[in-house]
Design an enzyme around this catalytic site. Structure first.
Site, PDB file in Angstrom:
ATOM      1  N   TYR B  98       0.394  -1.459  -0.002  1.00 33.86           N
ATOM      2  CA  TYR B  98       0.059   0.303   0.039  1.00 33.86           C
ATOM      3  C   TYR B  98       0.576   1.307  -0.065  1.00 33.86           C
ATOM      4  O   TYR B  98       0.906   2.482  -0.425  1.00 33.86           O
ATOM      5  CB  TYR B  98      -0.599  -0.296   1.393  1.00 33.86           C
ATOM      6  CG  TYR B  98      -2.311  -1.184   1.134  1.00 33.86           C
ATOM      7  CD1 TYR B  98      -3.562  -0.851   0.062  1.00 33.86           C
ATOM      8  CD2 TYR B  98      -2.461  -1.656   1.654  1.00 33.86           C
ATOM      9  CE1 TYR B  98      -3.920  -1.926  -0.888  1.00 33.86           C
ATOM     10  CE2 TYR B  98      -3.623  -2.960   1.306  1.00 33.86           C
ATOM     11  CZ  TYR B  98      -4.439  -2.507   0.740  1.00 33.86           C
ATOM     12  OH  TYR B  98      -5.538  -3.137  -0.143  1.00 33.86           O
ATOM     13  N   ASP B 246       2.883 -35.585  15.108  1.00 35.63           N
ATOM     14  CA  ASP B 246       1.874 -36.216  14.731  1.00 35.63           C
ATOM     15  C   ASP B 246       3.380 -37.593  13.714  1.00 35.63           C
ATOM     16  O   ASP B 246       4.342 -36.955  13.873  1.00 35.63           O
ATOM     17  CB  ASP B 246       1.356 -36.050  13.767  1.00 35.63           C
ATOM     18  CG  ASP B 246      -0.336 -35.594  14.150  1.00 35.63           C
ATOM     19  OD1 ASP B 246      -0.399 -35.610  15.653  1.00 35.63           O
ATOM     20  OD2 ASP B 246      -1.018 -34.925  13.251  1.00 35.63           O
TER      21      ASP B 246
END
Lengths: 366, 366
Positions: B98, B246
């Site tokens: 921006y 995991d």
């Protein structure tokens, strides 16, 4: 509206187990569990209450040959909830699924099955599942500013005071379950911020000091814990909540509307998770004009989203201001992000935009 | 390996601007910027260094009619970095985009363009972009346990000590940029945890107290800030890092491998973001057998992922132990999650699994 105590929750479990199951069996009747129907057709919006409320439609789960497995699972899960409340422990949705692996034939095959039973129990008891000791997997929500959070040491039960002015550039991360927290503050309001980047900017410049407020980073759509935290804090300390998000339909409906009044498919818990006091501070469509913000074209799906909301969303249908804003956005055909303010200088948001907006409540949306 | 100071970064910006641009123009030569080629063909893995290192291939950006816009944007962004370092401010990637809207014809059309120029500058200067004051949008990484983080009050510059034993069921949320933090601890190790749910369990039971450690919740693939935080903490205090994730290819490669040695397409910053000391504590394929964990069938894509890694991943090719583990997993055809331990009781992970595993380093993977 007040939260059930843990002993009340245990009593509720016992009363359902006794009356709907045990006593019915003793009378040679089929045991029968009752839970509200959870669909948009079974909710209403009353601005006095401030959230999507359940209507009267119910479904029943009677013990029959075809429902026997789900029935057994429901009772076992209620029993597990009773145990974790008694031991002051917690169970994630994923853990609940794995625990069932020891239930022989009552084991769940997939997690969606155990999630659905958990939702049923939550709705049946009209409590939120965090009160049953069940917690979501995901975390989210950071806090900085004029707030002391009062928690307990898990070992000793002794009070711990967490001063959210003392985290430097870091912040306080909201736990997955917030039911036990207490608060102490003399802040004037809570500013709930959509993006982590904007939160970090306000933090870096100690914005909460000059504005005398509490900053909460939602990081997109707020998690249950984040919504419940804002709600409990706002209730306890009578604090207004201002939402500072992007100027687009996603921020208006997925983030703000969900935070303020809840959603349709989780109507049985909106009572606990919505923040009826919330106001939309910005970015509004009018802000895009007033602050000459760089913008992006609206996608077709955004326009459809806006039109659908005006037709079907009880919240939007209730507020003329929102209808006007959405119409304006559809006519302008553009959306703008909160970071777009950086065009006018990195800290324009701090020196100009937020002070201006806070002063002029007529520029907010309800 | 040591981090450049901010004054060094500014000097580097000035030297590039002077030598590659200003002086060349004065000598009537075309200005020319040099940056390393960022692809897997331009990295090597040396276990002594501990991360994917860049080789010598470079690309050049010479000022020509076709490169003039990108060239101007690169120089303007370097100049912006110099300003934010001088004012001790920060700029998110989105804000950078921006800000360019005020650069007239040098404005970026889309954020991917400004991100690419930022990557180029980062690589050209061989610093990480946080040292230039550029921060990502996303946040992530929570900390609890035996650690004092030393930050500074953004206003006064005074030291702030943040005691991570004092947050109850909440935690310390890592800021987006961690370059300025210091640490004080007598913990024995860092336990980096994949899921927020498991982190909350260990926290709820004050696991860090009995194990004398620091808990970090990665919440899936760790963010840059989270990786950099673990790295800086581990370096500063010579702490081993154990990863508890995991037991599946996603945890092995997307989470663990990225944390430990970095990735191919960001090779220019692996030096700063990798944690070469990290060890994989579990869940290993052998754990699935030893602890009789409930498991899920491997998907075809998981099997392909494992086979590809053995053929192409310099990290896996280096470690026989990983090849063996992946082969074992492919033969077993199953994966298991860290929550699967709940089958043996909610706190089996605390009373049995973690103490067992910590004692037996032969069960870890490198």
């Amino acid at each position: 509206m007040k939260q059930s105590k843990q002993t009340d929750v245990v009593k509720k479990i016992e009363s359902i187990a006794t009356e709907d199951v045990y006593l019915r069996i003793k009378k040679k009747k089929l045991p029968e569990l009752h839970m509200p129907l959870r669909t948009l057709t079974n909710v209403k919006y009353d601005p006095k209450e401030g959230f999507f409320e359940l209507l009267e439609k119910k479904k029943e789960r009677t013990l029959t040959a075809s429902t026997i497995k789900t029935f057994a699972q429901t009772l076992r899960m209620m029993s597990h909830a009773k145990t974790i409340i008694a031991t002051d422990d917690i169970t994630t949705k994923r853990e609940m699924y794995y625990i069932s692996k020891n239930w022989a034939e009552a084991a769940f095959n997939e997690q969606p099955e155990s999630d659905a039973v958990m939702d049923d129990i939550e709705a049946m008891m009209l409590v939120n599942r965090e009160q049953l000791g069940f917690i979501p997997e995901e975390k989210g929500g950071e806090v900085a500013g004029k707030l002391i959070v009062v928690d307990k040491d898990p070992d000793t039960g002794k009070e711990i005071k967490i001063d959210c002015t003392k985290f430097g550039t870091g912040s306080y991360s909201i736990p997955i379950s917030v039911e036990h927290l207490k608060f102490d503050t003399n802040a004037k309001f809570i500013l709930a911020i959509e993006t982590a980047g904007m939160f970090q900017r306000l933090l870096k410049h100690n914005y909460w000091k000059s504005a005398n407020c509490i900053l909460v980073s939602m990081g997109g759509v707020p998690t249950r814990a984040c919504r419940r935290f804002i709600r409990r804090l706002s209730d306890a300390k009578k604090l207004p909540v201002y939402v500072f998000a992007d100027g687009d339909p996603y921020a208006y409906f997925n983030i703000y509307r969900t935070l303020k009044v809840g959603s349709g498919n989780a109507a049985h818990i909106n009572e606990y998770f919505c923040v009826p006091e919330a106001k939309f501070l910005g970015v509004t469509p009018q802000d895009i004009i007033d602050y000459k913000l760089p913008s992006h074209p609206l996608k077709d799906i955004d326009i459809k989203r806006g039109k659908d909301a005006m037709k079907n969303d009880p919240f939007v249908k209730h507020y003329k201001e929102w209808q006007k804003a959405i119409n304006q956005m559809i006519q302008m055909k553009v959306r703008a992000e909160q970071q777009a303010l950086a065009k006018w200088g990195l800290n324009y948001v701090i020196t100009k935009y937020l002070p201006d907006k806070l002063k002029k409540s007529s520029t907010w949306l309800p």
